[in-house]
Design a protein around this motif. Structure first.
Motif, PDB file in Angstrom:
ATOM      1  N   GLN A  23       0.835  -1.203   0.000  1.00 20.98           N
ATOM      2  CA  GLN A  23       0.000   0.000   0.000  1.00 20.98           C
ATOM      3  C   GLN A  23       0.870   1.254   0.000  1.00 20.98           C
ATOM      4  O   GLN A  23       2.031   1.212   0.409  1.00 20.98           O
ATOM      5  CB  GLN A  23      -0.884   0.027   1.262  1.00 20.98           C
ATOM      6  N   LYS A  24       0.275   2.364  -0.417  1.00 20.48           N
ATOM      7  CA  LYS A  24       0.955   3.646  -0.260  1.00 20.48           C
ATOM      8  C   LYS A  24       0.822   4.053   1.209  1.00 20.48           C
ATOM      9  O   LYS A  24      -0.233   3.857   1.822  1.00 20.48           O
ATOM     10  CB  LYS A  24       0.288   4.715  -1.144  1.00 20.48           C
ATOM     11  N   ASP A  25       1.900   4.619   1.754  1.00 18.61           N
ATOM     12  CA  ASP A  25       1.859   5.027   3.163  1.00 18.61           C
ATOM     13  C   ASP A  25       1.505   6.518   3.282  1.00 18.61           C
ATOM     14  O   ASP A  25       1.140   7.157   2.296  1.00 18.61           O
ATOM     15  CB  ASP A  25       3.186   4.695   3.853  1.00 18.61           C
ATOM     16  N   ALA A  26       1.637   7.057   4.484  1.00 18.15           N
ATOM     17  CA  ALA A  26       1.254   8.459   4.750  1.00 18.15           C
ATOM     18  C   ALA A  26       2.110   9.447   3.968  1.00 18.15           C
ATOM     19  O   ALA A  26       1.721  10.604   3.777  1.00 18.15           O
ATOM     20  CB  ALA A  26       1.350   8.743   6.244  1.00 18.15           C
ATOM     21  N   ALA A  27       3.283   8.998   3.495  1.00 23.41           N
ATOM     22  CA  ALA A  27       4.150   9.884   2.700  1.00 23.41           C
ATOM     23  C   ALA A  27       3.961   9.648   1.197  1.00 23.41           C
ATOM     24  O   ALA A  27       4.651  10.239   0.371  1.00 23.41           O
ATOM     25  CB  ALA A  27       5.610   9.654   3.081  1.00 23.41           C
ATOM     26  N   HIS A  72      -2.745  12.497   2.621  1.00 26.31           N
ATOM     27  CA  HIS A  72      -1.479  12.951   2.013  1.00 26.31           C
ATOM     28  C   HIS A  72      -1.741  13.656   0.674  1.00 26.31           C
ATOM     29  O   HIS A  72      -1.165  14.711   0.396  1.00 26.31           O
ATOM     30  CB  HIS A  72      -0.554  11.738   1.802  1.00 26.31           C
ATOM     31  N   LEU A  73      -2.636  13.090  -0.152  1.00 19.75           N
ATOM     32  CA  LEU A  73      -2.940  13.692  -1.462  1.00 19.75           C
ATOM     33  C   LEU A  73      -3.601  15.056  -1.305  1.00 19.75           C
ATOM     34  O   LEU A  73      -3.310  15.991  -2.057  1.00 19.75           O
ATOM     35  CB  LEU A  73      -3.852  12.768  -2.278  1.00 19.75           C
ATOM     36  N   ILE A  74      -4.495  15.173  -0.322  1.00 19.03           N
ATOM     37  CA  ILE A  74      -5.165  16.463  -0.077  1.00 19.03           C
ATOM     38  C   ILE A  74      -4.137  17.494   0.384  1.00 19.03           C
ATOM     39  O   ILE A  74      -4.114  18.623  -0.102  1.00 19.03           O
ATOM     40  CB  ILE A  74      -6.305  16.313   0.967  1.00 19.03           C
ATOM     41  N   GLU A  75      -3.271  17.082   1.310  1.00 16.06           N
ATOM     42  CA  GLU A  75      -2.252  18.015   1.828  1.00 16.06           C
ATOM     43  C   GLU A  75      -1.272  18.424   0.743  1.00 16.06           C
ATOM     44  O   GLU A  75      -0.842  19.572   0.674  1.00 16.06           O
ATOM     45  CB  GLU A  75      -1.512  17.374   3.009  1.00 16.06           C
ATOM     46  N   GLU A  76      -0.935  17.474  -0.119  1.00 13.41           N
ATOM     47  CA  GLU A  76      -0.024  17.746  -1.239  1.00 13.41           C
ATOM     48  C   GLU A  76      -0.639  18.788  -2.165  1.00 13.41           C
ATOM     49  O   GLU A  76       0.016  19.714  -2.614  1.00 13.41           O
ATOM     50  CB  GLU A  76       0.195  16.433  -1.993  1.00 13.41           C
ATOM     51  N   LYS A  77      -1.948  18.637  -2.418  1.00 11.42           N
ATOM     52  CA  LYS A  77      -2.668  19.550  -3.312  1.00 11.42           C
ATOM     53  C   LYS A  77      -2.783  20.949  -2.690  1.00 11.42           C
ATOM     54  O   LYS A  77      -2.461  21.948  -3.311  1.00 11.42           O
ATOM     55  CB  LYS A  77      -4.059  18.974  -3.583  1.00 11.42           C
TER      56      LYS A  77
END
Length: 379
Positions: free
Chosen positions: A229-233, A353-358
């Motif tokens: 799985q993809k992790d928090a990073a 993580h994706l939301i924070e990245e965006k």
């Protein structure tokens, strides 16, 4: 704007009946514990004009309650039925998804079999035709005839040569055991043709695959289920794995076909020794990372994969199947509740993580733009 992260989980529902309700209940709970506004919805719950969603969350005493929710910042796709309404929504640009659409089993197998990085792990596989069956029967002492779009061990047929006999063994669409035995390849061909016609799942095709000797325990099939799985990073990481040992005489190891889940080291070190088990585990991890990276290159961003890995009697590892929307019940069955909890949390951590990245990239962009504005001269 609320700082709460809004995550939608797209799934099948009929009234207040959901696919995989236990897992989805836990997934929503994991999101709530991480402070996200998280809910389930289906294709019929999307109101484009009003830009709002009818979402569902679990009630404390059981059952589900619905409410109106804002447009999700990210959507986790857990829809496992390829109905037209879902397909239309999935290929629209209405949402940002954590995981991309995937292809049918045969296309995935073909892609992996042709990639230098992973092809050594792929058993010889073709789309079923009577001619291909004939060729493969001459080439291998054991074959599997299985649906290219099936799950859960249904409609899988094992064809094995035992002395001068061909033995056929499988479970039909309703998990009922079927057996037959023949002396001539022509009779096998006829029986398999009938099986393929009667056991077809919706409009899918069948595959003929090189059989592997996975009888690590007498008269039982064993394989490894690994979850990456993809992790928090946002990095690929193996969450864990376990061994599924099939029911006595069964041609598959599926847990809901009577199989048992056993911790990897307990089972594999008993058969191959401590050093052999470590080596097999390293190879399985390496395979998982390579397969995830090849498939992500092809299909776009993915979130998790369940890999079914066969280890044959010689200790060689093979990739049997890849599932982009895997279950995680093996950890529960092994009583590895920490791994089970982590396997449920990770999709939500990746969505966050994706939301924070965006949002982070928006803030960075705004800061860069303000720095690049020409300073007004005073005076």
């Amino acid at each position: 704007m609320s700082s709460k992260k809004v995550i939608g989980i797209l799934t099948w529902r009929e009234g207040k009946r959901f696919a995989e309700p236990d897992y989805l209940r836990r997934l929503v709970k994991a999101g709530q514990e991480l402070g996200a506004q998280i809910f389930l919805f289906s294709h019929q719950d999307v109101f484009k004009a009003e830009r709002k969603i009818r979402g569902f969350t679990p009630k404390s005493g059981g059952g589900w309650e619905s409410s109106w929710y804002p447009w999700p910042q990210i959507v986790i796709d857990r829809y496992r039925r390829r109905v037209p309404e879902y397909m239309k929504l999935r290929h629209s640009n209405l949402f940002k998804f954590a995981n991309s659409p995937f292809s049918k089993k045969w296309r995935v197998t073909e892609l992996l079999a042709n990639d230098e990085r992973v092809k050594r792990w792929i058993p010889e596989t073709y789309v079923y035709t009577p001619e291909k069956l004939k060729v493969m029967l001459k080439r291998h002492p054991m074959l599997y005839v299985k649906p290219g779009n099936g799950t859960g061990g249904r409609s899988i047929l094992k064809v094995a040569v035992r002395g001068k006999q061909y033995e056929l063994k499988g479970r039909d669409k309703r998990y009922v055991y079927k057996n037959a035995s023949f002396q001539r390849a022509e009779d096998v061909g006829r029986w398999v043709r009938k099986w393929v016609t009667e056991q077809r799942i919706s409009d899918g095709n069948f595959l003929v695959q090189q059989g592997l000797d996975l009888e690590l325990v007498s008269n039982r099939i064993a394989d490894i289920r690994l979850l990456i799985q993809k992790d928090a990073a946002g990095e690929w990481s193996v969450t864990g794995c376990g061994v599924r040992v099939g029911e006595k005489g069964s041609s598959t190891s599926n847990l809901h076909g009577g199989g048992r889940a056993i911790p990897f080291h307990v089972f594999v070190s008993k058969r191959f020794g401590e050093e052999g088990a470590q080596q097999i585990l390293r190879e399985c991890h390496h395979m998982a990372h390579q397969v995830a990276s090849v498939l992500e290159e092809k299909f776009g961003r993915m979130m998790e994969f369940g890999l079914d890995i066969g280890v044959d009697v010689d200790g060689r590892s093979w990739l049997i199947e890849v599932n982009p929307k895997p279950g995680r019940e093996i950890f529960k069955q092994m009583k590895a509740m920490d791994l089970y909890a982590e396997a449920i949390r990770r999709p939500v951590l990746f969505a966050v993580h994706l939301i924070e990245e965006k949002t982070g990239s928006r803030i960075r962009l705004a800061a860069q733009q303000s720095q690049s504005q020409p300073k007004r001269q005073m005076g």
